[in-house]
Design an enzyme around this catalytic site. Structure first.
Site, PDB file in Angstrom:
ATOM      1  N   ARG A   1      32.113 -41.293  14.350  1.00 60.88           N
ATOM      2  CA  ARG A   1      33.001 -40.405  13.604  1.00 60.88           C
ATOM      3  C   ARG A   1      33.450 -39.265  14.512  1.00 60.88           C
ATOM      4  O   ARG A   1      32.758 -38.893  15.448  1.00 60.88           O
ATOM      5  CB  ARG A   1      32.280 -39.806  12.397  1.00 60.88           C
ATOM      6  CG  ARG A   1      32.447 -40.632  11.138  1.00 60.88           C
ATOM      7  CD  ARG A   1      32.334 -39.738   9.895  1.00 60.88           C
ATOM      8  NE  ARG A   1      33.561 -39.054   9.591  1.00 60.88           N
ATOM      9  CZ  ARG A   1      33.635 -37.783   9.190  1.00 60.88           C
ATOM     10  NH1 ARG A   1      32.560 -37.043   9.070  1.00 60.88           N
ATOM     11  NH2 ARG A   1      34.806 -37.234   8.921  1.00 60.88           N
TER      12      ARG A   1
ATOM     13  N   ARG B   1      38.637 -35.951  17.788  1.00 61.65           N
ATOM     14  CA  ARG B   1      38.674 -34.568  18.284  1.00 61.65           C
ATOM     15  C   ARG B   1      38.755 -34.442  19.799  1.00 61.65           C
ATOM     16  O   ARG B   1      39.275 -33.468  20.319  1.00 61.65           O
ATOM     17  CB  ARG B   1      37.405 -33.824  17.842  1.00 61.65           C
ATOM     18  CG  ARG B   1      37.216 -33.775  16.358  1.00 61.65           C
ATOM     19  CD  ARG B   1      36.131 -32.798  15.989  1.00 61.65           C
ATOM     20  NE  ARG B   1      34.816 -33.216  16.495  1.00 61.65           N
ATOM     21  CZ  ARG B   1      33.686 -32.589  16.206  1.00 61.65           C
ATOM     22  NH1 ARG B   1      33.708 -31.523  15.428  1.00 61.65           N
ATOM     23  NH2 ARG B   1      32.529 -32.993  16.687  1.00 61.65           N
TER      24      ARG B   1
ATOM     25  N   ARG C   1      48.142 -34.185  15.742  1.00 61.22           N
ATOM     26  CA  ARG C   1      47.708 -33.184  14.776  1.00 61.22           C
ATOM     27  C   ARG C   1      48.380 -31.824  14.971  1.00 61.22           C
ATOM     28  O   ARG C   1      48.274 -30.952  14.101  1.00 61.22           O
ATOM     29  CB  ARG C   1      46.178 -32.985  14.871  1.00 61.22           C
ATOM     30  CG  ARG C   1      45.322 -33.986  14.101  1.00 61.22           C
ATOM     31  CD  ARG C   1      45.467 -33.832  12.594  1.00 61.22           C
ATOM     32  NE  ARG C   1      45.402 -32.445  12.148  1.00 61.22           N
ATOM     33  CZ  ARG C   1      44.284 -31.737  12.004  1.00 61.22           C
ATOM     34  NH1 ARG C   1      43.119 -32.288  12.235  1.00 61.22           N
ATOM     35  NH2 ARG C   1      44.317 -30.481  11.595  1.00 61.22           N
TER      36      ARG C   1
ATOM     37  N   ASP D   1      38.651 -36.331   5.355  1.00 63.86           N
ATOM     38  CA  ASP D   1      37.770 -35.176   5.330  1.00 63.86           C
ATOM     39  C   ASP D   1      36.945 -35.233   4.058  1.00 63.86           C
ATOM     40  O   ASP D   1      37.416 -35.729   3.029  1.00 63.86           O
ATOM     41  CB  ASP D   1      38.575 -33.869   5.380  1.00 63.86           C
ATOM     42  CG  ASP D   1      37.648 -32.677   5.548  1.00 63.86           C
ATOM     43  OD1 ASP D   1      37.428 -32.257   6.691  1.00 63.86           O
ATOM     44  OD2 ASP D   1      37.117 -32.180   4.519  1.00 63.86           O
TER      45      ASP D   1
ATOM     46  N   TYR E   1      29.594 -27.659  -0.578  1.00 63.95           N
ATOM     47  CA  TYR E   1      30.866 -26.969  -0.336  1.00 63.95           C
ATOM     48  C   TYR E   1      31.365 -26.291  -1.608  1.00 63.95           C
ATOM     49  O   TYR E   1      31.841 -25.159  -1.586  1.00 63.95           O
ATOM     50  CB  TYR E   1      31.923 -27.945   0.192  1.00 63.95           C
ATOM     51  CG  TYR E   1      31.697 -28.307   1.634  1.00 63.95           C
ATOM     52  CD1 TYR E   1      31.858 -27.353   2.644  1.00 63.95           C
ATOM     53  CD2 TYR E   1      31.307 -29.585   2.008  1.00 63.95           C
ATOM     54  CE1 TYR E   1      31.633 -27.681   3.975  1.00 63.95           C
ATOM     55  CE2 TYR E   1      31.079 -29.915   3.333  1.00 63.95           C
ATOM     56  CZ  TYR E   1      31.246 -28.956   4.317  1.00 63.95           C
ATOM     57  OH  TYR E   1      31.020 -29.266   5.624  1.00 63.95           O
TER      58      TYR E   1
END
Lengths: 318, 318
Positions: free
Chosen positions: A2, A6, A15, A51, A126
């Site tokens: 995962r 990035r 992005r 996400d 969260y």
């Protein structure tokens, strides 16, 4: 792996100027971003780019993902009245997710797509904290202080997680991953009583809808929880680098395969050191009932894509 | 209970406008801040108020503690040449620390003072990363990539840690705590080979200088490391809340007492829930060779001092 994106220049390019939630809800972008590491590395499966808070946003929770911070919730979850803000997630609310999966499956050909969703505990953290938190003090205060409200919250989140995964399977995902990032902060006895039932419910709902789709369940720092995480029902349990793979497998039990667990920090070590640890991981995996090679945590943003490519090639050669 | 101060109004009052490093080097402030939780709670020991980077600053490392961020190092440690910036720490460089301890011991009367220092791994992590880090990627890259330089770095830091503790003992501290905040990020086999020797060297240097002073050794998320942390030599091993106290003790071995491990998040639960967990912790401690009651992590800044006072009273009543 995962978060492989990035560290990729092509990821940063697509992005640029696009918010995280927007990228997750734009099928062309989801498709491109999910494919990028597959193209570069030739890994054996793709993991759906998303996400953890996407399904929360989809049912109407006000959430934004702030760069360098993470998800920030408009109105944190605090009382029973907040349950009304967590209705069920229906496929019609996320047509883009099905669309992304269909585009991906067409592009991927024989390479399977793994669906992705956050697990109830991590989603709850969260919602209750209102954002990322070091010590999850508010989350645990609710969990310890009001178990019935906590259970009701996790039950709703389990339905949302399961719905998010089944939409992906219905559109063509061939496995799913339930991701419980922060569950390692819960002591085992509390996990068993207050968290595992909801994770098991989410995994079970997926299984009842699609009995032949393998389920992967991952958390960080879960050494003490592994037996109970295994009992939550997933066919594959992901483990981080803190525990030797064979010891992890012993705790999880012989009914489950393990996934992991190369320390991502090793990507920054000299190649000979890294290569030896890759071989050790594969060897340790051979001493388990089944092993999916992976990192023991997300790909660091500063990782060198060429090093990742060599790791994948080495694993394939073994 | 380290970091008890953060939640006290009297702490915030004396710290107002005073930087962290300055507070740690001002004997009147160190004395006042160390005494505050003792006064309020009547705990059985005081823990010396200091910051992990104080001894680094004392040997000349450029470091500042930024509010809300943590320690930031001017020139991070990267190569063998940086070793020259880590000379031994001598008592003359920290006259204020001895002075603080002497003032404290006079004020504390029969209540013992526990000295405090960061352990080599955690000190190294700040030096190498240049500040707080989530994944310790640079630290581990050095550890895995250049074991001889890493060993030399940790050896120097072990001498600095030991010197910082022995200064405190010489001035009157009756026990010491070696604090390894981030060591839980190291896999056990690597801990044994690359970290434990330095922690053991620091603890051993203290023991050789002051054979009768008990040593406490604490880290977070250390479930897999406990046997090896025990073998590093401390009489008492602190554990966090992720592992049951009796299971922790079994791993650490019968030669050691355990310290811990109430989840600080329970301070925010209703009193009946919290009280039961306090009793459970004391009960679990009775099933070990020796137990020092403590939280399983620092006191959260938002903790209610009145709740902490009730916890201390309850423990004393059991």
């Amino acid at each position: 792996m995962r978060q492989a994106g990035r560290s990729l220049p092509e990821y940063r390019r697509v992005r640029a100027g696009v918010g995280m939630l927007e990228s997750c809800r734009t099928p062309e972008l989801v498709t491109e971003i999910t494919l990028q590491p597959v193209r570069r590395y030739g890994v054996d499966a793709a993991i759906f780019f998303s996400d953890i808070v996407v399904p929360l946003a989809a049912v109407g929770v006000g959430v934004e993902i702030r760069p360098g911070v993470g998800p920030v919730i408009d109105q944190p979850f605090r009382t029973a009245a907040d349950l009304d803000r967590l209705p069920d997630l229906h496929a019609e609310q996320i047509p883009d997710i099905g669309e992304s999966v269909r585009l991906l499956v067409a592009e991927l050909g024989p390479t399977p797509l793994i669906g992705f969703a956050g697990a109830p505990f991590t989603l709850a953290s969260y919602l209750v904290e209102g954002g990322p938190s070091r010590d999850l003090v508010r989350t645990k205060a609710l969990m310890y202080g009001d178990p019935p409200l906590w259970a009701a919250l996790l039950e709703r989140l389990a339905r949302i997680s399961a719905a998010f995964l089944t939409v992906q399977i219905a559109a063509g995902a061939r496995a799913v991953q339930l991701f419980d990032s922060w569950v390692g902060a819960v002591p085992a006895a509390d996990y068993r009583r207050l968290v595992q039932p909801a994770s098991a419910a989410a995994l079970d709902a997926v299984h009842r809808a699609f009995p032949h789709v393998p389920r992967i369940h991952f958390g960080v720092g879960t050494g003490e929880l592994l037996a109970d995480i295994g009992a939550a029902g997933a066919e594959v349990v992901g483990v981080d680098f803190r525990i030797p793979l064979d010891e992890a497998s012993r705790r999880i039990g012989p009914q489950h395969a393990v996934q992991g667990n190369l320390d991502p920090a090793l990507l920054f070590a000299p190649w000979e050191v890294l290569a030896q640890r890759v071989r050790d991981t594969v060897e340790a995996g051979r001493r388990t009932p089944g092993h999916v090679f992976n990192l023991g945590h997300g790909v660091p943003p500063t990782a060198d894509p060429d090093v990742l490519a060599r790791v994948v090639d080495l694993v394939h050669s073994l």
